[in-house]
Design a protein around this motif. Sequence first.
Motif, PDB file in Angstrom:
ATOM      1  N   MET A   1       0.852  -1.178   0.000  1.00  0.00           N
ATOM      2  CA  MET A   1       0.000   0.000   0.000  1.00  0.00           C
ATOM      3  C   MET A   1       0.901   1.246   0.000  1.00  0.00           C
ATOM      4  O   MET A   1       1.806   1.367   0.809  1.00  0.00           O
ATOM      5  CB  MET A   1      -0.885  -0.026   1.252  1.00  0.00           C
ATOM      6  CG  MET A   1      -1.743   1.188   1.422  1.00  0.00           C
ATOM      7  SD  MET A   1      -2.750   1.011   2.923  1.00  0.00           S
ATOM      8  CE  MET A   1      -3.774   2.429   2.743  1.00  0.00           C
ATOM      9  N   THR A   2       0.628   2.139  -0.898  1.00  0.00           N
ATOM     10  CA  THR A   2       1.406   3.378  -0.944  1.00  0.00           C
ATOM     11  C   THR A   2       0.645   4.480  -0.224  1.00  0.00           C
ATOM     12  O   THR A   2      -0.579   4.447  -0.110  1.00  0.00           O
ATOM     13  CB  THR A   2       1.673   3.810  -2.401  1.00  0.00           C
ATOM     14  OG1 THR A   2       0.421   4.000  -3.054  1.00  0.00           O
ATOM     15  CG2 THR A   2       2.510   2.782  -3.132  1.00  0.00           C
ATOM     16  N   ALA A  30       9.990   6.260   0.745  1.00  0.00           N
ATOM     17  CA  ALA A  30      10.435   6.090   2.136  1.00  0.00           C
ATOM     18  C   ALA A  30       9.264   5.951   3.104  1.00  0.00           C
ATOM     19  O   ALA A  30       9.467   5.743   4.292  1.00  0.00           O
ATOM     20  CB  ALA A  30      11.310   7.277   2.547  1.00  0.00           C
ATOM     21  N   ILE A  31       8.036   6.062   2.607  1.00  0.00           N
ATOM     22  CA  ILE A  31       6.842   5.954   3.460  1.00  0.00           C
ATOM     23  C   ILE A  31       6.351   4.509   3.454  1.00  0.00           C
ATOM     24  O   ILE A  31       6.135   3.922   2.399  1.00  0.00           O
ATOM     25  CB  ILE A  31       5.710   6.880   2.971  1.00  0.00           C
ATOM     26  CG1 ILE A  31       6.166   8.344   2.984  1.00  0.00           C
ATOM     27  CG2 ILE A  31       4.460   6.702   3.836  1.00  0.00           C
ATOM     28  CD1 ILE A  31       5.176   9.291   2.322  1.00  0.00           C
ATOM     29  N   THR A  32       6.205   3.942   4.645  1.00  0.00           N
ATOM     30  CA  THR A  32       5.592   2.619   4.771  1.00  0.00           C
ATOM     31  C   THR A  32       4.340   2.773   5.619  1.00  0.00           C
ATOM     32  O   THR A  32       4.228   3.696   6.419  1.00  0.00           O
ATOM     33  CB  THR A  32       6.545   1.610   5.447  1.00  0.00           C
ATOM     34  OG1 THR A  32       6.924   2.124   6.725  1.00  0.00           O
ATOM     35  CG2 THR A  32       7.770   1.361   4.610  1.00  0.00           C
ATOM     36  N   VAL A  33       3.413   1.882   5.435  1.00  0.00           N
ATOM     37  CA  VAL A  33       2.160   1.927   6.190  1.00  0.00           C
ATOM     38  C   VAL A  33       2.113   0.713   7.099  1.00  0.00           C
ATOM     39  O   VAL A  33       2.327  -0.417   6.655  1.00  0.00           O
ATOM     40  CB  VAL A  33       0.941   1.965   5.247  1.00  0.00           C
ATOM     41  CG1 VAL A  33      -0.354   1.980   6.033  1.00  0.00           C
ATOM     42  CG2 VAL A  33       1.024   3.172   4.323  1.00  0.00           C
ATOM     43  N   LYS A  39      -6.641   1.987  12.549  1.00  0.00           N
ATOM     44  CA  LYS A  39      -6.429   2.372  11.153  1.00  0.00           C
ATOM     45  C   LYS A  39      -4.935   2.352  10.819  1.00  0.00           C
ATOM     46  O   LYS A  39      -4.093   2.503  11.698  1.00  0.00           O
ATOM     47  CB  LYS A  39      -7.018   3.755  10.894  1.00  0.00           C
ATOM     48  CG  LYS A  39      -6.412   4.868  11.711  1.00  0.00           C
ATOM     49  CD  LYS A  39      -7.070   6.192  11.375  1.00  0.00           C
ATOM     50  CE  LYS A  39      -6.385   7.308  12.150  1.00  0.00           C
ATOM     51  NZ  LYS A  39      -6.881   8.602  11.792  1.00  0.00           N
ATOM     52  N   PRO A  40      -4.623   2.172   9.554  1.00  0.00           N
ATOM     53  CA  PRO A  40      -3.215   2.167   9.143  1.00  0.00           C
ATOM     54  C   PRO A  40      -2.584   3.541   9.363  1.00  0.00           C
ATOM     55  O   PRO A  40      -3.248   4.569   9.237  1.00  0.00           O
ATOM     56  CB  PRO A  40      -3.280   1.843   7.648  1.00  0.00           C
ATOM     57  CG  PRO A  40      -4.662   1.394   7.374  1.00  0.00           C
ATOM     58  CD  PRO A  40      -5.531   1.924   8.457  1.00  0.00           C
ATOM     59  N   LYS A  54       7.303   7.774  13.115  1.00  0.00           N
ATOM     60  CA  LYS A  54       5.936   8.159  12.786  1.00  0.00           C
ATOM     61  C   LYS A  54       5.881   9.686  12.806  1.00  0.00           C
ATOM     62  O   LYS A  54       6.182  10.300  13.828  1.00  0.00           O
ATOM     63  CB  LYS A  54       4.974   7.569  13.816  1.00  0.00           C
ATOM     64  CG  LYS A  54       3.517   7.787  13.491  1.00  0.00           C
ATOM     65  CD  LYS A  54       2.654   7.049  14.505  1.00  0.00           C
ATOM     66  CE  LYS A  54       1.191   7.228  14.228  1.00  0.00           C
ATOM     67  NZ  LYS A  54       0.378   6.523  15.223  1.00  0.00           N
ATOM     68  N   PRO A  55       5.521  10.316  11.701  1.00  0.00           N
ATOM     69  CA  PRO A  55       5.491  11.781  11.675  1.00  0.00           C
ATOM     70  C   PRO A  55       4.396  12.350  12.583  1.00  0.00           C
ATOM     71  O   PRO A  55       3.439  11.660  12.921  1.00  0.00           O
ATOM     72  CB  PRO A  55       5.192  12.117  10.215  1.00  0.00           C
ATOM     73  CG  PRO A  55       4.998  10.844   9.501  1.00  0.00           C
ATOM     74  CD  PRO A  55       5.158   9.709  10.453  1.00  0.00           C
ATOM     75  N   HIS A  56       4.543  13.593  12.930  1.00  0.00           N
ATOM     76  CA  HIS A  56       3.553  14.352  13.718  1.00  0.00           C
ATOM     77  C   HIS A  56       3.370  13.798  15.125  1.00  0.00           C
ATOM     78  O   HIS A  56       2.269  13.758  15.656  1.00  0.00           O
ATOM     79  CB  HIS A  56       2.195  14.417  13.006  1.00  0.00           C
ATOM     80  CG  HIS A  56       2.271  14.854  11.584  1.00  0.00           C
ATOM     81  ND1 HIS A  56       2.780  16.073  11.209  1.00  0.00           N
ATOM     82  CD2 HIS A  56       1.930  14.231  10.431  1.00  0.00           C
ATOM     83  CE1 HIS A  56       2.735  16.192   9.898  1.00  0.00           C
ATOM     84  NE2 HIS A  56       2.224  15.080   9.400  1.00  0.00           N
TER      85      HIS A  56
END
Length: 192
Positions: A1-2, A30-33, A39-40, A54-56
């Motif tokens: 999943m992108t 570079a983003i993984t879920v 929720k993802p 994890k951002p934020h």
Amino acid sequence: MTYPLADLLKDSAYKLTQFSAEKIKALESAITVKEAGKKPAPYVTCLVRGNVFKPHTGTKTSVLFVQKWNDDAKTGPLCPRLDDYPIFFATMREPSKDNSGDKIFVKLKDGEAWDPNAPSTNEIKVSEPVDHYDVAPQTLNDFVLDEHEHLVVKHDLFSHTLKDGKRTPDGIAEAFIEFAKNEGLGFWRGKP
């Protein structure tokens, strides 16, 4: 999943137009879920250091209690004006989340250092440096559970009653209650 970079930046000061198409592609790769609760959630691999985070998750919270001066009993509880008065200030020293934004749960080996009869030090002693515990542990046998059989998140905000009846060390909340009682703050009078 992108996970589109535009979705990641929507609540930030960054704009997608700041990045070239090449940089956007590199950042999105570079983003993984990961599954995080219901929720993802997106996780980003730092292109410089290589660590995943994890951002934020950098939000800080401050709580301020104020009590208005009052020298007139007719208008409410007395709180005479003082020129000099003590202020309670506390800073949370125990991280409750790791650098990925996942909660850090207390493991049994960490809880072994707790002595419920010892004077409070307002510190939870951890047996080894900890930067990550699994969000969904495979077995609860390795973790400290509270009186409701929930995992205990590592923090020093307040004391928990544990499944075995012991308590974690007093935290900031208990120190504030003691301060409020000692200072005779009106909103703590007569309360336990």
